[in-house]
Design an enzyme around this catalytic site. Sequence first.
Site, short mmCIF file in Angstrom:
data_model
loop_
_atom_site.label_atom_id
_atom_site.label_comp_id
_atom_site.label_asym_id
_atom_site.label_seq_id
_atom_site.Cartn_x
_atom_site.Cartn_y
_atom_site.Cartn_z
N LYS A 183 -15.67 -9.55 7.80
CA LYS A 183 -14.66 -10.44 7.22
C LYS A 183 -15.25 -11.79 6.86
O LYS A 183 -14.75 -12.47 5.98
CB LYS A 183 -13.50 -10.64 8.20
CG LYS A 183 -12.73 -9.37 8.48
CD LYS A 183 -11.29 -9.45 8.01
CE LYS A 183 -10.51 -8.20 8.38
NZ LYS A 183 -10.10 -7.41 7.22
N GLU A 202 -16.38 -11.06 3.56
CA GLU A 202 -15.27 -10.76 2.66
C GLU A 202 -14.66 -12.04 2.08
O GLU A 202 -14.37 -12.12 0.89
CB GLU A 202 -14.19 -9.96 3.40
CG GLU A 202 -13.03 -9.54 2.51
CD GLU A 202 -11.87 -8.93 3.29
OE1 GLU A 202 -11.64 -9.35 4.45
OE2 GLU A 202 -11.18 -8.05 2.75
N CYS A 207 -10.67 -1.66 14.37
CA CYS A 207 -11.00 -3.08 14.55
C CYS A 207 -11.11 -3.48 16.02
O CYS A 207 -11.76 -4.46 16.34
CB CYS A 207 -9.94 -3.95 13.91
SG CYS A 207 -9.59 -3.48 12.22
N GLU A 231 2.03 1.73 -3.37
CA GLU A 231 0.93 2.18 -4.22
C GLU A 231 0.71 3.69 -4.03
O GLU A 231 0.52 4.43 -4.99
CB GLU A 231 -0.36 1.41 -3.90
CG GLU A 231 -1.51 1.78 -4.83
CD GLU A 231 -2.84 1.13 -4.44
OE1 GLU A 231 -2.84 0.29 -3.51
OE2 GLU A 231 -3.85 1.47 -5.06
N GLU A 284 -13.90 -12.57 -5.79
CA GLU A 284 -12.55 -12.10 -6.14
C GLU A 284 -11.49 -12.71 -5.24
O GLU A 284 -10.31 -12.62 -5.54
CB GLU A 284 -12.43 -10.58 -5.99
CG GLU A 284 -13.46 -9.74 -6.70
CD GLU A 284 -14.67 -9.52 -5.82
OE1 GLU A 284 -15.67 -10.24 -6.08
OE2 GLU A 284 -14.64 -8.70 -4.89
N CYS A 336 -8.37 -1.97 4.08
CA CYS A 336 -8.28 -3.19 4.89
C CYS A 336 -9.53 -3.48 5.70
O CYS A 336 -9.64 -4.53 6.30
CB CYS A 336 -7.05 -3.16 5.79
SG CYS A 336 -6.62 -1.55 6.37
N GLU A 352 0.82 -1.20 0.00
CA GLU A 352 0.00 0.00 0.00
C GLU A 352 0.87 1.26 0.00
O GLU A 352 0.56 2.25 -0.67
CB GLU A 352 -0.92 -0.01 1.23
CG GLU A 352 -2.09 0.93 1.12
CD GLU A 352 -3.20 0.57 2.11
OE1 GLU A 352 -3.79 -0.52 1.95
OE2 GLU A 352 -3.45 1.34 3.03
N SER A 357 -7.41 2.02 -2.37
CA SER A 357 -6.22 1.21 -2.66
C SER A 357 -6.64 -0.15 -3.20
O SER A 357 -7.62 -0.74 -2.73
CB SER A 357 -5.42 1.02 -1.38
OG SER A 357 -4.56 -0.09 -1.50
#
Lengths: 433, 580, 163
Positions: free
Chosen positions: B366, B369, B511, B290, B374, B307, B287, B327
Amino acid sequence: MSKVMPLISANCGKIRPDSVEEYINVGGFEGLKKALKMEPTQIIDEIKNAKLLGRGGAAYPVGSKWQQLYNIEESPKYIVCNADEGEPGTFKDKLLLEKDPLRIIEGMIIAGYVFNSQDGYIYIRGEYEAIQKGFQSAIDNAVENGYLGNNILGTDYCYNLHIMTGAGAYVCGENSALLNSIEGKAGRPRVKPPHLAEVGLFGMPTLVNNVESFANISTIISIGAEKYLSYGTPESGGTKLVCLSGQVVNPGVYEVPFGVTLRDIIYDSELGGGIKDGKNLKFFHLGGQSGPCGSLSQLDTTYCYKALRANGLNVGSGAVVVMDESVCVIDYLKYVTEFFIHESCGKCTPCREGNKQLYAILDKFTKGEATSGDYILLKRISDVMAKASFCGLGQAAATAFNTCLKNFRSEFDAHLRGKCPAGVCFTKQERGE
Amino acid sequence: MNDAVNINKNITVTIDGIQTIVPEGTTILEAAKKLGIKIPTLCHHSDLKPGATCRVCSVEVKGQRRLKTSCNTPVADGDEITTNSKAVREARKTIIELILADHPQDCLKCVRNGNCELQKLAYEYQIREVPFERTVKDLPIEDSNPSIVRDMNKCIKCGRCVEVCQEVQQVAAINTSFRSGEFKISTAFNESLADSPCVYCGQCITVCPVGAITEKDDTDRVWEALDNPDIHVVVQTAPAVRVAIGEEFDMQAGSIGTGKMVAALKRLGFDKVFDTNFTADLTILEEGNELLQRITEGGVLPMMTSCSPGWINYIEKFYPELLPHVSSCKSPQQMFGAVAKTYYAEKAGISPDKIFVVSIMPCTAKKYECTRPEMRSSGYQDVDVVLTTRELARMIKQAGLDMGALHDEEYDDPLGTSTGAAVIFGATGGVMEAALRTVYEVVTGQKLENVDLKMVRGLKGIKEAEVDLAGTKVKIAIASSLKNAKEILEKIKAGECDYHFIEIMACPGGCLSGGGQPFGTTNAIREKRLEGLYNIDSSLKLRKSHENPAVNKLYEEFLEKPLGHKSHELLHTHYVGRKY
Amino acid sequence: MNDGLKKEQILGIIEKKNGEKEQILSILMEIQKESGKNYVDKEWARIVADELGIPLTKVYDVLTFYAMFSTEPRGKYVIEVCNSAPCHVVNGSAVVQMFEEELGIKMGETTADGLFTLQYVPCFGACDIGPAVKIGEKVYGNLTKEKVTELLNSYREVSTCQK
Ligand SMILES: Cc1cc2nc3c(=O)[nH]c(=O)nc-3n(C[C@H](O)[C@H](O)[C@H](O)COP(=O)(O)O)c2cc1C
Ligand code: SF4
Ligand code: SF4
Ligand code: SF4
Ligand code: SF4
Ligand code: FES
Ligand code: FES
């Protein structure tokens, strides 16, 4: 002295409701003209001196409410007229809304002037859809004639009135729920504090009064507090619109001066005219479904805030529902409770759950399944509803039950033994018919 | 306003005969607490606006006809309050019984058994029998999504979840609806959460006092994998889990449970116990690069972190037009899955179809996710099952492990090595701090002496700063909770934003207060967990992601370089606008 | 789009109210009236939510909270029978029976031709002429068997004329 005293209902049926011209011809807008020449505090004092108590049911002194709002500096302030009239057995605001809207408008303009408000809202229940149209036409005509809008009567005071509609929710008659509804939300009551005078409509200081309260304003200003007060009793100023329904000969709306008796209201030939079909009175329900029920022994109570309260009764909304001997008290209470079950907003425990449980036990009584232990449960439920509910709806929902239990305990007991004195409950067989 | 509360003004009140002085505006509940009197509550939550709907906290105030709810009523000067009279006790008992009459009373089969505010209250008031008619309905249980289960039969209508979803997150997936006995919390037109705007953040779960909203329990799937000798089960643990798991075992909030947790995971039978922190470091390298690439090559700025899957769900649903700002890095959890089933599989000589990757996460989003199409860049579902902190605790309890008595153990190699930069991912601002530690050194070529970038720390919802990278000023912002994210997104939309880099976490505080953390998260507990994370960071020798030797080895042996071809294949992803 | 209302019609209704959030009740009332089936469809509600800039869950709360709204199609005419106590004591239940018999449906049901829905409502302020019913804006009181038949026929006739 006549028991009927058309003061604020004087124009009803006599003029074209939305005609400013006809309204003026019968003395309309005199109060406003006078008010515009007075200081706001003088107007408030006048209302205080008239001892006008809120006609929406809670009987809060209108003058004090205005004073409190006046003392708050923040602006803008909003004026709200509560035309949600949802108490079963109540249809007096409807009369004014339908037959003399300009009087309500005049009262709201005076209030607007006192608080230097730019906007007033009248919240009319959705069921009065047709009335909303007539009212709009009255507003439009008032604007056209310079009584609303910009530079009212040549002063630099500007004020607009907006009609907002309800959509079927009795609880929206509760002030804070009403404001939520005007803001386009579900009409559940708000947490208080803050109080509406401080944080009201759109978060601004707000005045909420009932239709009939506003309708009294112009009269008080034009005839003066002293004269107005002289119509009622020393504590209860002026007159009251009462709504007679049920098993009475002449149901309808009547304007009476405070000071007549309940007997007058039910039996006087100018008023209720007695019980239908030559039957006998059994009980009456005052002030709407949230009010107390009275029995024969209370018939000679004076109809005024003080005496009624002293006798465990209440003016409330002005409803007087009359029941003859053919009505079973418990069956009647089931209908009352069903109403509150339908109308509870559901947010607090005592009301949401209490009404359901109250109904369930009343139902057991009417089916002969109740036991004496149920009295304890009934008491626990009605106590917690009255003492711990979030808003007035739940707090008052068991009032009818409580007063009936007190007045008609023997009828409850009879049901425990499988007997319904009125012959309404149980199957025909069970009744031995 | 002329009646504004003046906190400097003190008020004298008497509660249960004891006089005390409190600042104006103090609620009866708070005033009583100061005197050691605990008034029971049910709908009240210390972080949320009081709804005052349950009425359990009712008390007597002398001179008042009705009881007053202590959670929202401020004390008035001279008040005489009784919190424990016969009338109060009876009212409370009746209220609890009324709630229970409309409740399944399913404690034995309920995920909140032993940890439920209603159950506790019923116990305190010794409710043995509910004398009222049972009115509980048979509402369908919603469990058709990977993250969240809603059983509205158990809902006590406290309104906390609505407050969180509508105000704190401003997702507005759920709301009140209907009235009276029908009053409920629902999605619009009762659509499934999957069809609603819900982002699976699970914040509604964390505030629910009862078992009405919970995570989807996947522990059985994990037990099954563990029981299968043919499967190599690896587990990764997210940064925020280690400072919260202890709460499930009567340890103080914020106590560091890393070693015991690793030990417990080994006892449970996981073949390898790895750390999501490893891929958190990896994330920083990808990241960070990036970001530099975007800055130097004129890419879309500001760049936003990726994230937090709750946040990704949110932007996909609400601001798809801003997705180019996000990102392309996968979240550390998903990077881990991809690396585990490729690099690690190769190194360990195990076929990836025999590897089962379990994540222990503070997060319910999550769970969703890992099921996204993907997220199969290894050729398999990269992460097989996500368990929340709470589910892990349940497994540990089921296994009969005495957490307190376990000795600390270490993560396994090679995916268990990490730096202090990784562990602070668990707190709002942590990703930013970690990124800055690395970016600074990459850009300036100088060593960052003071790694404690305090300006990005703390629970504040939106933080902004400007960092000088050898002359290049980098403007950054950090937001946690989706309401705050929304504020930033609206600014970007309006073109009022000159940030370069923005960190966004869906959950307030990051989190550490994710939807999968132990029940009872409050701001006070958030602070403790936050402290725990920074303590771990400061106790470590390696505190910069690019110093992680295992990550560097991964690049050498496998990935080649950040943003390289393999990275793109395994560690980066793309997003799509999603209608709801 | 579902039967009944087109998107443009809904946008038109919203525009008439200046797209103001506060007007949501009156917007939904109008949509319901225009729908011909006395209800507000989910898709229409979604348009309202988008146009007023409020979450759909808030529109749904409004739709389900207020008793005058329905999210399910109803008859062209909803016959609202008062079941509050004041009407009840003047023989309200007899009126219910009359309607049920005359229409061949039970309370809460809609006639097969989609013309009438029978529904209980609380007091709408016609207690002085109870037992009372309300159909749209119109209120009918002091009902007897003959009046009920006459009333229903008049609505049936209007409906055939319109066809
Ligand atoms: C459940 C409930 C329903 C009410 N309904 C009405 C109503 O329909 N009309 C009304 O004027 N007041 C109603 N009230 C009383 C109002 O809350 C408020 O007291 C009144 O509008 C104030 O105006 P007033 O002081 O002029 O009476 C209701 C109160 C409660 C608790
Ligand atoms: S008492 Fe409670 S449930 Fe009843 S209407 Fe008021 S707030 Fe709603
Ligand atoms: S929610 Fe609480 S009270 Fe209800 S069944 Fe679960 S544990 Fe028991
Ligand atoms: S998971 Fe988050 S978005 Fe979904 S309903 Fe709960 S609070 Fe709202
Ligand atoms: S689901 Fe839980 S948090 Fe939401 S209202 Fe019900 S009990 Fe409260
Ligand atoms: S805790 Fe105070 S009303 Fe629920
Ligand atoms: S009670 Fe039926 S209309 Fe009022």
